[in-house]
Design a protein around this motif. Structure first.
Motif, PDB file in Angstrom:
ATOM      1  N   LYS A 149      -9.165   5.937  -2.034  1.00  0.00           N
ATOM      2  CA  LYS A 149      -9.810   4.855  -2.794  1.00  0.00           C
ATOM      3  C   LYS A 149      -8.776   3.805  -3.196  1.00  0.00           C
ATOM      4  N   VAL A 172     -11.856  -1.780 -13.977  1.00  0.00           N
ATOM      5  CA  VAL A 172     -11.187  -2.967 -13.451  1.00  0.00           C
ATOM      6  C   VAL A 172     -11.260  -4.045 -14.527  1.00  0.00           C
ATOM      7  N   SER A 224     -12.918  -0.193   5.480  1.00  0.00           N
ATOM      8  CA  SER A 224     -12.859  -1.188   4.402  1.00  0.00           C
ATOM      9  C   SER A 224     -13.938  -2.240   4.663  1.00  0.00           C
ATOM     10  N   VAL A 268      -8.924  -0.123  -2.279  1.00  0.00           N
ATOM     11  CA  VAL A 268      -8.921  -1.136  -3.341  1.00  0.00           C
ATOM     12  C   VAL A 268      -7.762  -2.115  -3.115  1.00  0.00           C
ATOM     13  N   ALA A 280     -13.068   2.011  -8.137  1.00  0.00           N
ATOM     14  CA  ALA A 280     -12.147   2.206  -9.251  1.00  0.00           C
ATOM     15  C   ALA A 280     -12.928   2.657 -10.482  1.00  0.00           C
ATOM     16  N   VAL A 331     -14.436  -2.553  -4.626  1.00  0.00           N
ATOM     17  CA  VAL A 331     -13.384  -2.351  -5.628  1.00  0.00           C
ATOM     18  C   VAL A 331     -14.003  -1.912  -6.958  1.00  0.00           C
ATOM     19  N   LYS A 332     -15.048  -2.631  -7.380  1.00  0.00           N
ATOM     20  CA  LYS A 332     -15.666  -2.338  -8.678  1.00  0.00           C
ATOM     21  C   LYS A 332     -16.268  -0.929  -8.700  1.00  0.00           C
ATOM     22  N   GLU A 337      -8.576  -4.539  -0.259  1.00  0.00           N
ATOM     23  CA  GLU A 337      -9.563  -5.556  -0.628  1.00  0.00           C
ATOM     24  C   GLU A 337      -8.957  -6.613  -1.565  1.00  0.00           C
ATOM     25  N   VAL A 338      -8.276  -6.162  -2.607  1.00  0.00           N
ATOM     26  CA  VAL A 338      -7.743  -7.103  -3.603  1.00  0.00           C
ATOM     27  C   VAL A 338      -6.615  -7.949  -2.999  1.00  0.00           C
ATOM     28  N   GLN A 348       0.842  -1.210   0.000  1.00  0.00           N
ATOM     29  CA  GLN A 348       0.000   0.000   0.000  1.00  0.00           C
ATOM     30  C   GLN A 348       0.874   1.256   0.000  1.00  0.00           C
ATOM     31  N   ILE A 408     -15.022  -6.947  -3.057  1.00  0.00           N
ATOM     32  CA  ILE A 408     -14.932  -6.831  -4.512  1.00  0.00           C
ATOM     33  C   ILE A 408     -15.961  -5.825  -5.029  1.00  0.00           C
ATOM     34  N   ILE A 466      -6.329  -2.251 -12.434  1.00  0.00           N
ATOM     35  CA  ILE A 466      -7.275  -1.329 -11.805  1.00  0.00           C
ATOM     36  C   ILE A 466      -6.858   0.086 -12.179  1.00  0.00           C
TER      37      ILE A 466
END
Lengths: 149, 109
Positions: A33, A115, B53, A37, A112, A108-109, A40-41, A14, A105, A128
């Motif tokens: 953001k 993706v 998160s 992301v 971003a 994330v979608k 999460e990923v 990160q 996820i 991403i």
């Protein structure tokens, strides 16, 4: 940047990506953001990509595209897994019936701007992209910011 | 991540600050579950939370479910920035009651 797919790797990755994004002038709200992301990923990969071995790796890279957009690429050698194919959680269900899976996820979608998943040479590749100016209402300092080389 | 709580009339106000992520979510969940044990009216003030998160959301959902199954009510207030956005995207803004100010939350809790 190649790191073992372990929880200890999350923060260094990160930090690395956020520094690159910051140097390239991504605004603070986009940096947050990006941080989300990545959490999460990467946690998905760390927790699920290598169920049978403890020695998998995760590779993370980032670059500024010619358009000024910021692209992050995350790769692993785990079993084929396209996170974008996971069904979205039913975000309208009441508290008592809400399930916790799939939220990462979904975030994330939505966070971003683009993706994309590719399976290539035995690797899961997730690209991403964050637009140079992504949040509504956010105005760039210079409308025609140059991206000349 | 830090959690403070105080009683305002009959309402328990839990103020959270810092980050609700994969490293702090469990701590958040267990601290909150302990705090809400004998309470039925709860306000969670997220004014000082700068990052949440899916791990944080899971903790929040767990606390919300516990409170509801005990017959209590839990509302949130003062979300800002990305925290607000994450609540909206995840649908938490519609499954929980969210208020702009603590005063409004206290009236409705």
């Amino acid at each position: 940047m190649q790191m073992p797919a372990r929880r200890e790797s999350l923060h260094p990755i990160q930090e690395f990506v956020l520094k690159e994004a910051s140097v390239r002038g991504m605004p603070g709200d986009v940096l947050q953001k990006i941080e989300l992301v990545l959490e999460e990923v990467l946690l998905n990969i760390i927790n699920y990509a290598y169920p049978e071995t403890d020695s998998g790796e995760v590779q993370t890279g980032c670059r500024e595209q010619d358009s000024g957009d910021f692209q992050i690429r995350i790769m692993d050698h785990g079993a084929p897994f396209d996170p974008l194919k996971r069904p979205d959680p039913d975000t309208g269900r009441p508290v008592q019936h809400r399930e916790v899976g799939g939220l990462g996820i979904h975030l994330v979608k939505n966070m971003a701007d683009r993706v994309e998943y590719t399976r290539q040479d035995g690797r899961n590749i997730l690209d991403i992209v964050f637009n140079a100016v992504s949040s509504p209402g956010h105005k760039p300092a210079h409308k025609d910011a140059s991206t000349s080389n | 991540m830090e959690i403070n709580s105080k009683k305002v009339d009959q309402v328990l106000v839990i103020s959270v600050s810092g980050r609700l992520d994969t490293t702090t979510a469990q701590d958040f969940e267990s601290s909150c579950l302990e705090l809400v044990k004998d309470e039925s009216r709860i306000v969670v003030d997220l004014q000082e939370v700068e990052y949440v998160s899916s791990a944080g959301l899971r903790g929040i959902l767990s606390v919300g479910k516990t409170v509801r199954s005990n017959g209590g009510g839990l509302v949130f207030c003062c979300l800002r920035g990305m925290v607000k956005e994450v609540f909206e995207i995840s649908g938490f803004a519609s499954i929980f009651s969210i208020y702009d100010t603590r005063e409004q939350a206290l009236e409705s809790a």
